[in-house]
Design a protein around this motif. Structure first.
Motif, PDB file in Angstrom:
ATOM      1  N   GLU A  21      -6.124   2.299  13.096  1.00  0.00           N
ATOM      2  CA  GLU A  21      -6.686   2.616  11.777  1.00  0.00           C
ATOM      3  C   GLU A  21      -6.071   1.726  10.701  1.00  0.00           C
ATOM      4  O   GLU A  21      -6.767   1.244   9.795  1.00  0.00           O
ATOM      5  N   LEU A  22      -4.789   1.500  10.821  1.00  0.00           N
ATOM      6  CA  LEU A  22      -4.115   0.647   9.838  1.00  0.00           C
ATOM      7  C   LEU A  22      -4.565  -0.807   9.979  1.00  0.00           C
ATOM      8  O   LEU A  22      -4.706  -1.520   8.975  1.00  0.00           O
ATOM      9  N   THR A  73       0.818  -1.213   0.000  1.00  0.00           N
ATOM     10  CA  THR A  73       0.000   0.000   0.000  1.00  0.00           C
ATOM     11  C   THR A  73       0.853   1.264   0.000  1.00  0.00           C
ATOM     12  O   THR A  73       0.571   2.212  -0.733  1.00  0.00           O
ATOM     13  N   TYR A  74       1.876   1.281   0.831  1.00  0.00           N
ATOM     14  CA  TYR A  74       2.648   2.508   1.027  1.00  0.00           C
ATOM     15  C   TYR A  74       4.055   2.445   0.449  1.00  0.00           C
ATOM     16  O   TYR A  74       4.770   3.448   0.444  1.00  0.00           O
ATOM     17  N   ILE A 109       4.717   8.240   9.908  1.00  0.00           N
ATOM     18  CA  ILE A 109       5.106   7.744   8.588  1.00  0.00           C
ATOM     19  C   ILE A 109       3.917   7.660   7.630  1.00  0.00           C
ATOM     20  O   ILE A 109       4.014   8.035   6.464  1.00  0.00           O
ATOM     21  N   TYR A 110       2.803   7.151   8.117  1.00  0.00           N
ATOM     22  CA  TYR A 110       1.654   6.925   7.230  1.00  0.00           C
ATOM     23  C   TYR A 110       0.492   7.893   7.457  1.00  0.00           C
ATOM     24  O   TYR A 110      -0.469   7.891   6.701  1.00  0.00           O
ATOM     25  N   GLY A 111       0.564   8.648   8.550  1.00  0.00           N
ATOM     26  CA  GLY A 111      -0.543   9.550   8.849  1.00  0.00           C
ATOM     27  C   GLY A 111      -1.764   8.836   9.407  1.00  0.00           C
ATOM     28  O   GLY A 111      -2.846   9.411   9.483  1.00  0.00           O
ATOM     29  N   PHE A 157       8.068   1.818   4.495  1.00  0.00           N
ATOM     30  CA  PHE A 157       8.194   0.734   5.473  1.00  0.00           C
ATOM     31  C   PHE A 157       9.561   0.780   6.152  1.00  0.00           C
ATOM     32  O   PHE A 157       9.674   0.615   7.368  1.00  0.00           O
ATOM     33  N   ASP A 158      10.580   1.019   5.363  1.00  0.00           N
ATOM     34  CA  ASP A 158      11.929   1.115   5.935  1.00  0.00           C
ATOM     35  C   ASP A 158      12.004   2.251   6.956  1.00  0.00           C
ATOM     36  O   ASP A 158      12.624   2.119   8.012  1.00  0.00           O
ATOM     37  N   ALA A 159      11.373   3.359   6.615  1.00  0.00           N
ATOM     38  CA  ALA A 159      11.373   4.503   7.534  1.00  0.00           C
ATOM     39  C   ALA A 159      10.620   4.154   8.812  1.00  0.00           C
ATOM     40  O   ALA A 159      10.998   4.559   9.916  1.00  0.00           O
ATOM     41  N   LEU A 160       9.550   3.390   8.665  1.00  0.00           N
ATOM     42  CA  LEU A 160       8.760   2.981   9.822  1.00  0.00           C
ATOM     43  C   LEU A 160       9.536   2.022  10.720  1.00  0.00           C
ATOM     44  O   LEU A 160       9.496   2.126  11.946  1.00  0.00           O
TER      45      LEU A 160
END
Ligand code: ZN
Length: 288
Positions: free
Chosen positions: A276-277, A244-245, A269-271, A250-253
């Motif tokens: 919610e995710l 999705t992103y 990272i995803y807002g 993902f690496d940043a997360l």
């Protein structure tokens, strides 16, 4: 033959330093009927359950003596004496080399340097693995009556832990458990999927029946079947996040985790926050 050094104390202790994979062989014994929580195709998989090591506790180091077989590619393999005949040992080296190549390709992460692999004897035939990523050593314990491919399946997962340490550095040691175990399981791909094409398909039946577990659940004290289920769900969640992103996000997360499940900076990272995710992941699985 050579003796292996004892595991350094620095490698023992915090959960994030390694992962202990406990499998009850009886659960998967051929023909025996036990509670099954995964498709039949998965029964011979590692069907992983990793037992968290409580803070401050140390796993008991096993004696690391064995037949040293030298290095193949990035792997230095040692096998417990008497566990495998020479032919099986040779096959194992080849299988592990292929497994590492597979997870490297699938995860787009490469080992910085060679790693040690120890295949030990577990007299009780419980299959379990562990990764000491800061000292580049992964281990699996098995017994002669268990199919060797199951040890390979487990090591495929452990290899990914090492690749994560190599890619993300020491931040890997504090990674959100959902992401650390999720990517290790996801990265092991076919070694854990059996007939399923991806983890989304693997977990979908559970979600359709409302049998999924909360993603943020701590698996401490859970039955093995639930621990196993969480690993597959986390793999699917990682799959969802990357699809999705994108991988860069993902690496940043991954490097923002604080160990516990759901502790990474999802909002930053995803807002969207973890809950919610999780809801979005469920919807994604169900529409697949
Ligand atoms: Zn793991």
């Amino acid at each position: 033959m050579s003796s292996w050094p004892r595991i350094p104390q620095s490698a023992l202790g915090p959960l994030a330093l390694g992962s202990l994979l406990i499998l009850l062989a009886a659960l998967f014994a051929g023909g025996r009927t036990t509670t099954r929580f995964a498709p039949n195709s998965a029964v011979q998989l590692p069907a992983g359950v990793e037992r968290p090591i409580p803070p401050g506790a140390t796993p008991t180091p096993w004696p690391l003596s064995g037949t040293y077989t030298g290095q193949m590619g990035m792997l230095r393999l040692a096998v417990a004496e008497g566990l495998l005949d020479p032919q099986a040992q040779e096959n194992l080296v080849t299988d592990l080399d292929q497994a590492l190549a597979y997870v490297v390709q699938r995860t787009a992460m490469a080992p910085h340097s060679p790693l040690d692999v120890y295949v030990g004897l577990e007299p009780g035939c419980g299959l379990h693995g562990i990764a000491y990523t800061d000292v580049r050593r992964v281990q699996v314990f098995t017994c002669p009556t268990l199919p060797l491919n199951r040890a390979v399946n487990i090591l495929a997962h452990e290899f990914v832990h090492q690749l994560c340490h190599d890619r993300y550095g020491d931040r890997h040691l504090q990674a959100d458990l959902v992401l650390a175990e999720g990517i290790a399981t996801w990265g092991a791909g076919r070694y854990w999927l059996g007939d399923a094409p991806h983890f989304r398909a693997f977990v979908a039946p559970w979600l359709r029946r409302g049998e999924e577990l909360p993603l943020g659940l701590s698996y401490v004290g859970l039955p093995i079947s639930d621990m196993n289920k969480l690993y597959y769900q986390w793999a699917s969640f990682v799959e969802y996040l990357i699809e999705t992103y994108g991988r860069e996000a993902f690496d940043a997360l991954y490097v923002t985790g604080q160990g516990r499940p759901g502790s990474a900076d999802y909002v930053g990272i995803y807002g969207r926050n973890f809950d919610e995710l999780e809801a979005a992941w469920k919807a994604w699985v169900l529409q697949g």
